[in-house]
Enzyme design. Structure first.
Site, PDB file in Angstrom:
ATOM      1  N   ARG A 522      31.892 -17.745  -9.079  1.00 17.43           N
ATOM      2  CA  ARG A 522      33.198 -17.670  -9.768  1.00 17.43           C
ATOM      3  C   ARG A 522      33.194 -16.567 -10.798  1.00 17.43           C
ATOM      4  NH1 ARG A 522      35.143 -22.596 -12.847  1.00 17.43           N
ATOM      5  NH2 ARG A 522      32.996 -22.543 -13.555  1.00 17.43           N
ATOM      6  N   SER A 586      22.363 -20.244 -12.860  1.00 13.74           N
ATOM      7  CA  SER A 586      21.815 -21.621 -12.891  1.00 13.74           C
ATOM      8  C   SER A 586      20.484 -21.728 -12.167  1.00 13.74           C
ATOM      9  CB  SER A 586      22.832 -22.579 -12.287  1.00 13.74           C
ATOM     10  OG  SER A 586      24.056 -22.431 -12.956  1.00 13.74           O
ATOM     11  N   ASP A 640      23.675 -23.133 -16.667  1.00 13.63           N
ATOM     12  CA  ASP A 640      24.843 -24.028 -16.577  1.00 13.63           C
ATOM     13  C   ASP A 640      24.669 -25.284 -17.433  1.00 13.63           C
ATOM     14  OD1 ASP A 640      22.818 -24.951 -14.927  1.00 13.63           O
ATOM     15  OD2 ASP A 640      24.153 -25.688 -13.356  1.00 13.63           O
TER      16      ASP A 640
END
Length: 900
Positions: A522, A586, A640
């Site tokens: 994203r 992440s 994350d």
């Protein structure tokens, strides 16, 4: 004139639909805990939970009490692939002194008959399981226990009502055990109706209704456990013995009962009871015909008004007479012969009228039986949520078998009343004998299966002391990871993030955030406003990362990321602006500062080459330079988990822990600088990214790893690594379940021992299926549908096992996660030096959010293992997007303060 007499006995289809609706209402009453005590239709649980599946085998005994004769049977069930069985029987009389004597005499008589049978068949020295068919209403609390509610038919034995008939039979058998060397184990108490269903179910697996229409009448069917208030548990199905003979005992059928029904009832052994049975069973139909003929004769409509002794004698006209008089071709001659034998000397007209009476009486019986059966079939269809249902009804009983027209009439009316059900009627062969053996065989199969299943799942059931050991080991690994000299050898890496502050509400501006951590990537634009109207606005676009990029070269991966960024900047019209950027990455990174991070190792299916050991921020900057279209200010490399903590910290200043429980599993927390040996300085706090997924990679939790965990690990992209994550995260739970299902199928406990092609495929069982299957709102039928989508053709029993397997795997995951988190909160409490800690944990991840039980079990485990900590769990809103922007904003704010 004859029709005037019989008018009330004729029932239209509308009247029958009304009877069906009344019976359905009675069924609901009988199933409800509060309404059952006053219900006429008792809906008795039989504790028969499964139909035969064809794998039953062995030698069984069965005894059958309830008809005009007592029967003993030996049943051999063969596991030959043809579902064959062999029945040998012996019949014994049931004299009046037994059927109307006392209980001890009755059960001694049964034991004597069984002993005689065993001697005849040379079975005395064998230990055999026995099924006891007892065709009277009993309240069961187990399969092998039943308290007699009331005698029916012609039985009236003293001292048996309200006692357990199985223990009475066991006592009688015990007397013979020592002296005559017989060993019989009574395993199941079976109603003959249930036996009928089970016998037919052995040959036709669609059979889920049993029906008796003979001396007595009754029906049973497989009901969903969630609807049976009288029995604990919601899973699976159980056969309900309706005891429908008592339908109408509360007045529900008073408007349909004629003067003849009332007269017959008053002259019976049990006035006011079994009123439905008295309208349809063969024990009473002959008597009903006699009462009608008597009144017609008295009114001068038959036999020239001459009332013979036969018409005045109760029981003189029997069902066999009625059946003979209704025969298609020889009916009239039979009628003349029978009436002449009864000294009635009929005319031709008398014979026609009497035959008409017989037809109307038996037709009403078939109609009423069809109406109640239609109610059961409608309920089954509704339970299954089907528009159209195919099912089989197993039937036994003399009236159905011997009456020339009864079966045809019943079938026709049932199909008219429930056109949405395709019903097959199968005649049962010795339901009370073979059926009792089938119930016993199924019970043995289920008990053996339960034993095997318990053995397979036992390693997943972690007692509290084992979880406390996991907590303590995690604590030791956390402490070790913070040491300077442990950096090369620590499995729980305890990586400093250089995030040294939480949001204070003064953050503002426009920020870009990138989020790479799974199969999607994203790009976000985040606008943060401060002050009284503080808010966070986000705009984002999602891009897929193809497998060939995930597992290609590092350069290809970062070029793909930059291409996605370019598309987003173009899309938002901000290509020229040099915005501060937070990069959520992440994967485990060792950071030297907030904008420098070396990849320790890939997880979650990524395997891009030339990345491990490299600075991922530099790789991103290089890729931006290669594209040469725009420039960005990369301020922060963000995990994350840290983003999750920051997002919740923006709302709740008490939040100092971040937890991810989704595709992967990880925790971060604010640690005191003085405890972080690898970073200079002792003042303040810094967020530590524990990377706890690697907990256990040194073997410290091998004692709780199962062979299924090992199989999942060996088949993964990174064998021997991230062992704790492989036991707790969404990416692997479905695969653990699949491995267990394969093992259970190999053992013959699932899917009829057949491993389908789809079950062989790694990754077929996604974790979202676990969440769906374990949903409390989901009936087993829907579980079966999910399994069918996966190409797994499951029975109801298979669905129960799959649901249980999913339950133990996800429960263990939540408990292990809770044990790890308990170690963190306890460490925080000791850091602060307080007796009682109040702290908030920010949580994200699909497993925590979507699984129906994971979050509850996790919270309960933390509470049990860290009793001095009051932990609040707060769901994070987009930790990887909003969190990255907040970290960037905090870093900018702290940088500006530092500069000033």
């Amino acid at each position: 004139q004859v029709d005037r007499f019989l008018y009330q006995l004729r029932l239209s289809d509308d009247a029958l639909r009304d009877v069906a609706a009344r019976f359905q209402a009675e069924m609901l009453k009988g199933l409800g805990r509060d309404t059952n005590p006053t219900a006429a239709v008792k809906m008795l649980p039989s504790f028969v939970r499964s139909l035969p599946d064809g794998s039953e085998k062995g030698d069984f005994l069965a005894v059958d009490l309830g008809g005009s004769q007592f029967r003993a049977h030996q049943v051999k069930v063969f596991d030959d692939g043809r579902q064959s069985s062999q029945l040998e029987s012996k019949f014994y009389p049931t004299p009046k002194e037994v059927t109307q004597g006392n209980g001890a005499e009755l059960f001694d008589y049964i034991a004597d008959c069984l002993l005689d049978f065993m001697e005849t068949k040379n079975l005395k020295h064998k230990k055999l399981p026995l099924g006891f068919t007892f065709s009277f209403p009993c309240k069961q609390t187990k399969l092998e226990e039943g308290v007699l509610l009331a005698w029916t038919k012609h039985f009236k034995v003293r001292g048996v009502q309200d006692t357990d008939v199985v223990s009475s039979l066991r006592k009688a058998l015990q007397k013979h055990k020592a002296s005559l060397d017989i060993d019989v184990d009574v395993l199941a108490l079976v109603n003959d109706t249930v036996g009928t269903m089970m016998t037919c179910g052995y040959d036709d697996q669609r059979c889920e209704v049993g029906l008796i229409i003979g001396t007595g009448t009754n029906a049973c069917y497989m009901e969903e456990m969630r609807h049976i208030d009288l029995v604990e548990g919601d899973e699976g199905r159980m056969c309900i013995n309706t005891e429908w003979g008592a339908f109408g005992d509360d007045g529900a059928l008073d408007d349909l009962r004629t003067e003849f029904d009332r007269e017959l009832d008053l002259g019976s052994l049990n006035p006011g009871k079994q009123l439905f049975e008295k309208m349809i069973s063969s024990l009473y139909l002959g008597e009903l015909v006699r009462l009608i003929l008597l009144k017609m004769t008295k009114e001068g409509l038959l036999f020239n008004g001459k009332v013979s002794t036969a018409l005045l004698t109760k029981g003189k006209i029997e069902m066999r007479h009625v059946s003979a008089m209704e025969k298609y071709k020889e009916g009239l001659s039979n009628t003349k012969e029978i009436l002449t034998e009864l000294n009635l000397f009929p005319s031709e007209e008398d014979c026609v009228a009497v035959q008409h009476v017989c037809t109307i009486v038996s037709f009403r019986s078939a109609n009423l039986c069809a109406a109640a059966l239609a109610a059961i079939l409608s309920r089954l269809r509704e339970n299954k949520k089907l528009l159209r249902m195919r099912t089989t009804v197993g039937i036994d009983g003399g009236l159905y078998k011997t009456h020339p027209q009864y079966a045809k009439r019943l079938h026709k009316v049932v199909r008219r009343l429930v056109p949405s059900c395709d019903v097959r009627f199968v005649l049962s062969e010795s339901g009370s004998g073979r059926g009792a053996a089938m119930v016993t065989a199924v019970a043995l199969r289920l008990a053996a299966r339960r034993q095997h299943l318990d053995a397979v799942l036992a390693p997943f059931l972690l007692p509290l002391h084992t979880l406390a050991q996991v907590r303590d080991k995690m604590r030791a690994e956390l402490e070790y990871g913070l040491k300077r000299d442990a950096q090369g050898s620590a499995t729980v890496k305890m990586l400093p993030t250089y995030v040294c502050g939480m949001p204070d509400g003064t953050e503002k501006g426009k920020f870009l955030a990138l989020d790479l951590g799974g199969t999607n990537f994203r790009v976000l634009l985040v606008k943060i406003k401060s002050g009284r109207r503080r808010s966070v606005q986000m705009y984002n676009k999602i891009f897929a990362i193809p497998l060939e990029i995930m597992q290609g070269t590092g350069e290809e991966l970062f070029d793909h990321i930059v291409q996605c960024i370019a598309e987003f900047l173009e899309y938002m019209g901000i290509k020229g602006a040099r915005l501060p950027l937070g990069f959520t990455f992440s994967f485990p990174c060792r950071q030297a500062s907030i904008d420098k991070g070396t990849l320790v190792g890939w997880t979650k299916g990524f395997k891009a080459t030339d990345c491990e050991g490299e600075d991922v921020v530099d790789m991103l900057r290089e890729a931006i330079r290669r594209r040469n279209e725009f420039d960005l200010d990369i301020v922060a490399l963000v995990n994350d988990t840290v983003g999750t903590m920051m997002t919740c910290g923006y709302e709740d200043p008490n939040c100092e822990i971040g937890l991810i429980a989704g595709t992967g599993s990880n925790v971060c927390y604010m640690e005191d600088m003085k405890n972080i040996e690898i970073v200079e300085g002792n003042e303040g706090k810094m967020c530590i990214n524990t990377e706890w997924g690697a907990f256990g990679d040194n073997g410290c939790i091998d004692n709780i790893r199962t062979k299924y965990d090992q199989e999942v690990d060996e088949g993964s992209l990174n064998p021997g690594k991230q062992r704790y994550e492989k036991m707790t995260s969404g990416m692997y739970l479905g695969e653990i379940v699949r491995q267990i299902l394969i093992d259970l199928t190999k053992q013959g406990l699932l899917f009829r021992g057949h491993i389908s092609e789809s079950l062989r495929k790694r990754g077929i069982f996604e974790t979202k299926f676990l969440s769906q299957i374990e949903s409390d709102r989901l009936a087993l039928l829907q579980v079966r549908r999910i399994l069918q989508q996966l190409g797994l053709d499951s029975t109801c029993d298979d669905s129960i096992i799959v649901k249980e397997v999913c339950g133990v795997v996800s429960r263990r995951a939540a408990q292990l996660c809770g044990a790890g988190l308990a170690a963190i909160v306890e460490k925080k409490r000791e850091n602060r030096g307080v007796e009682r800690l109040q702290i908030t944990v920010g949580v994200d991840g699909t497993l925590y959010k979507l699984h129906p039980h994971f979050s509850r079990v996790l919270r309960e485990t933390v509470k049990e293992l860290a009793p001095q900590c009051d932990v609040t769990f707060m769901l994070s809103e987009d930790g990887s997007g909003k969190g990255a922007a907040l970290i960037t904003a905090v870093a900018k704010r702290l940088h500006n303060v530092g500069q000033k």
